[in-house]
Design a protein around this motif. Structure first.
Motif, PDB file in Angstrom:
ATOM      1  N   LEU A   1      12.043 -37.141 -12.797  1.00  0.00           N
ATOM      2  CA  LEU A   1      12.601 -36.883 -14.290  1.00  0.00           C
ATOM      3  C   LEU A   1      11.723 -37.602 -15.167  1.00  0.00           C
ATOM      4  O   LEU A   1      11.666 -38.734 -15.373  1.00  0.00           O
TER       5      LEU A   1
ATOM      6  N   HIS B   1      10.921 -32.439 -12.987  1.00  0.00           N
ATOM      7  CA  HIS B   1      11.927 -32.261 -14.003  1.00  0.00           C
ATOM      8  C   HIS B   1      11.426 -32.712 -15.253  1.00  0.00           C
ATOM      9  O   HIS B   1      10.937 -34.007 -15.143  1.00  0.00           O
TER      10      HIS B   1
ATOM     11  N   ILE C   1      12.262 -33.746 -19.519  1.00  0.00           N
ATOM     12  CA  ILE C   1      13.072 -33.700 -21.003  1.00  0.00           C
ATOM     13  C   ILE C   1      12.018 -32.831 -21.802  1.00  0.00           C
ATOM     14  O   ILE C   1      10.934 -33.712 -22.287  1.00  0.00           O
TER      15      ILE C   1
ATOM     16  N   SER D   1       5.883 -26.851 -21.063  1.00  0.00           N
ATOM     17  CA  SER D   1       6.948 -26.132 -20.372  1.00  0.00           C
ATOM     18  C   SER D   1       6.365 -24.861 -19.538  1.00  0.00           C
ATOM     19  O   SER D   1       7.203 -24.354 -18.676  1.00  0.00           O
TER      20      SER D   1
ATOM     21  N   ARG E   1      11.642 -27.688 -13.331  1.00  0.00           N
ATOM     22  CA  ARG E   1      12.615 -27.508 -14.463  1.00  0.00           C
ATOM     23  C   ARG E   1      12.627 -28.271 -15.628  1.00  0.00           C
ATOM     24  O   ARG E   1      12.434 -29.394 -15.571  1.00  0.00           O
TER      25      ARG E   1
ATOM     26  N   HIS F   1      14.582 -29.830 -19.305  1.00  0.00           N
ATOM     27  CA  HIS F   1      15.880 -29.967 -19.431  1.00  0.00           C
ATOM     28  C   HIS F   1      15.966 -30.238 -21.186  1.00  0.00           C
ATOM     29  O   HIS F   1      15.012 -30.624 -21.743  1.00  0.00           O
TER      30      HIS F   1
ATOM     31  N   HIS G   1      23.729 -38.117 -21.330  1.00  0.00           N
ATOM     32  CA  HIS G   1      22.816 -37.178 -21.306  1.00  0.00           C
ATOM     33  C   HIS G   1      22.082 -37.169 -19.970  1.00  0.00           C
ATOM     34  O   HIS G   1      22.033 -36.278 -19.148  1.00  0.00           O
TER      35      HIS G   1
ATOM     36  N   THR H   1      24.163 -36.466 -16.992  1.00  0.00           N
ATOM     37  CA  THR H   1      24.384 -35.137 -16.641  1.00  0.00           C
ATOM     38  C   THR H   1      23.152 -34.322 -16.165  1.00  0.00           C
ATOM     39  O   THR H   1      23.440 -33.428 -15.333  1.00  0.00           O
ATOM     40  N   ILE H   2      22.121 -34.769 -16.453  1.00  0.00           N
ATOM     41  CA  ILE H   2      20.860 -34.048 -15.870  1.00  0.00           C
ATOM     42  C   ILE H   2      20.581 -34.558 -14.463  1.00  0.00           C
ATOM     43  O   ILE H   2      20.404 -33.683 -13.557  1.00  0.00           O
TER      44      ILE H   2
ATOM     45  N   ARG I   1      22.569 -32.307 -12.753  1.00  0.00           N
ATOM     46  CA  ARG I   1      21.973 -31.084 -12.139  1.00  0.00           C
ATOM     47  C   ARG I   1      21.098 -30.860 -11.215  1.00  0.00           C
ATOM     48  O   ARG I   1      20.869 -30.070 -10.441  1.00  0.00           O
TER      49      ARG I   1
END
Length: 429
Positions: A24, A52, A54, A63, A70, A72, A87, A90-91, A94
């Motif tokens: 991430l 992943h 943000i 993107s 993915r 986010h 936050h 939560t990611i 997922r």
């Protein structure tokens, strides 16, 4: 050439990454054109790692990458730590399994170090003294540490009044460099580092310090003597393990920067510089940073000294410049080490060039043309010669920030966004 301080027994040629450890990318600074984000997505995605990130949404060219697993939603600012922690958790839910958390900016790196306990067991990342990233990213604290440890840095003053500004300009000379201590707290419209040519511009910049945030915001404003650029702007990027050993690193030289003499790399080259490598490793050891680092220097040709300008406790946007002959780079070293896999010997590739196309073309378009032809030329020649000069570095680049033959959509999206931004600026003017 980069030296490897690890015992020989720990070295290996295995460069396969673990696809079971997703990644991430943590971003807290809104910047649609942050090419370092795309570079990490491509590097790890090509190696089969689910990446992943943000992102600001589909407006961000990154993107569109085929290698992004993915995107986010954007999160709360790092100053609202509890909300950002929620936050990220939560990611993590997922994603469904622990992920390697990679901060892409200073505020994110500071947040990860200071809230490491709250981020586990959802994420893995290099552990270190929680105060170190803030201590090196804050330019005022960095100067204090340099003076304490005898690390070369430009003479600096921190004015507290308009009279101090006049005295600083007299003592340091004009033009000088002005930089904000905490650039991640800057309000829109201000640059983190500025080359200031006149006393009037210096006073106008200092006036911005009156717009103070309750906790000091981006200030104080630091004024530094401008080291003549003849010796060149240099940088070091590396990865340091828990024991402080450098597992991979390299030195590069900026050929072009944005803005000139005070900004990030637009055109850079991997240049072997053993003296600078040793100095950089010594600085990292003295200041106690772990994981990824990005240090900026300017070489004082008259004094024969590399002056430390900045210390970023995270991956540098131009890290792909340091891609060795086996495709190993800093993002892959980070992933290998944090997944428990051995980091192989580096096979350095000095001479590699990297170019950030959008900033290079914008800079070339604004650059004045000097000289006149010695004899009359055809009407076409004045246009063709500058075009050839502009295209020569593009042809010589080994790595581009945006263009990649196997991943064109981010490059095309960047071009569209750049054109729209240019039109908006023209309308504003």
């Amino acid at each position: 050439m980069f030296f490897d301080s690890r015992p020989r027994a720990t070295r290996s040629r295995n460069v396969r990454l673990d696809p079971g450890l997703p990644v991430l990318l943590l971003r807290t600074d809104r910047n649609l054109f942050h090419h370092g984000t795309l570079a990490v997505i491509r590097s790890l995605g090509r190696a089969g790692v689910p990446v992943h990130a943000i992102l600001e949404g589909r407006d961000n060219p990154s993107s569109r990458s085929r290698y992004l697993y993915r995107g986010h939603p954007w999160g709360p600012p790092a100053e609202r730590a509890d909300e950002l922690l929620l936050h990220l958790r939560t990611i993590a839910e997922r994603i469904g399994r622990p992920a390697l958390l990679v901060p892409m900016d200073d505020a994110g790196a500071i947040f990860v170090a200071e809230h490491a306990d709250g981020l586990q067991p959802h994420f893995v990342f290099p552990r270190q003294d929680p105060g170190v990233p803030r201590g090196v990213a804050d330019k005022a604290r960095l100067l204090e540490a340099c003076h304490r440890h005898g690390v070369p840095c430009p003479p600096s003053l921190t004015p507290e009044s308009a009279a101090d500004v006049d005295e600083a300009a007299a003592a340091l000379g004009l033009p000088l460099i002005a930089k904000w201590a905490r650039p991640w707290r800057l309000r829109p419209g201000l640059r983190s580092t500025t080359l200031v040519p006149t006393l009037g511009e210096l006073h106008r910049l200092f006036a911005a310090t009156r717009d103070r945030h309750p906790d000091g915001g981006a200030g104080p404003l630091i004024l530094q003597r401008r080291i003549p650029p003849a010796g060149g702007d240099w940088f070091f990027q590396g990865y340091f393990d828990d024991n402080g050993d450098c597992l991979f690193g390299g030195t590069g030289r900026k050929h072009l920067a944005h803005p000139p003499q005070a900004g990030h790399t637009v055109a850079g080259e991997w240049v072997a510089n053993p003296d600078l490598e040793r100095l950089a490793v010594r600085i990292v050891d003295l200041l106690g940073c772990r994981g990824l680092v990005d240090l900026d220097f300017r070489f004082d040709a008259a004094g024969g000294v590399h002056h430390l300008l900045d210390f970023n406790p995270r991956i540098g946007a131009q890290f792909r410049l340091f891609t060795d002959r086996d495709g190993l780079d800093l993002a892959r070293v980070l992933h290998l080490h944090q997944s428990g896999r051995p980091v192989p010997d580096a096979r350095p590739a000095p001479g590699r060039n990297l170019l950030v196309e959008n900033h290079y073309l914008a800079r070339s378009a604004r650059r004045p043309r000097h000289g006149t032809p010695s004899r009359p030329a055809s009407p076409r020649l004045p246009r063709l010669r500058p075009l050839r000069e502009t295209l020569r570095p593009l042809r010589a680049a080994d790595e581009f920030a945006w263009y990649a033959g196997d991943d064109l959509p981010p490059f095309l999206a960047m071009g569209r966004r750049s054109a729209l931004r240019a039109v908006e600026r023209l309308r504003t003017r």
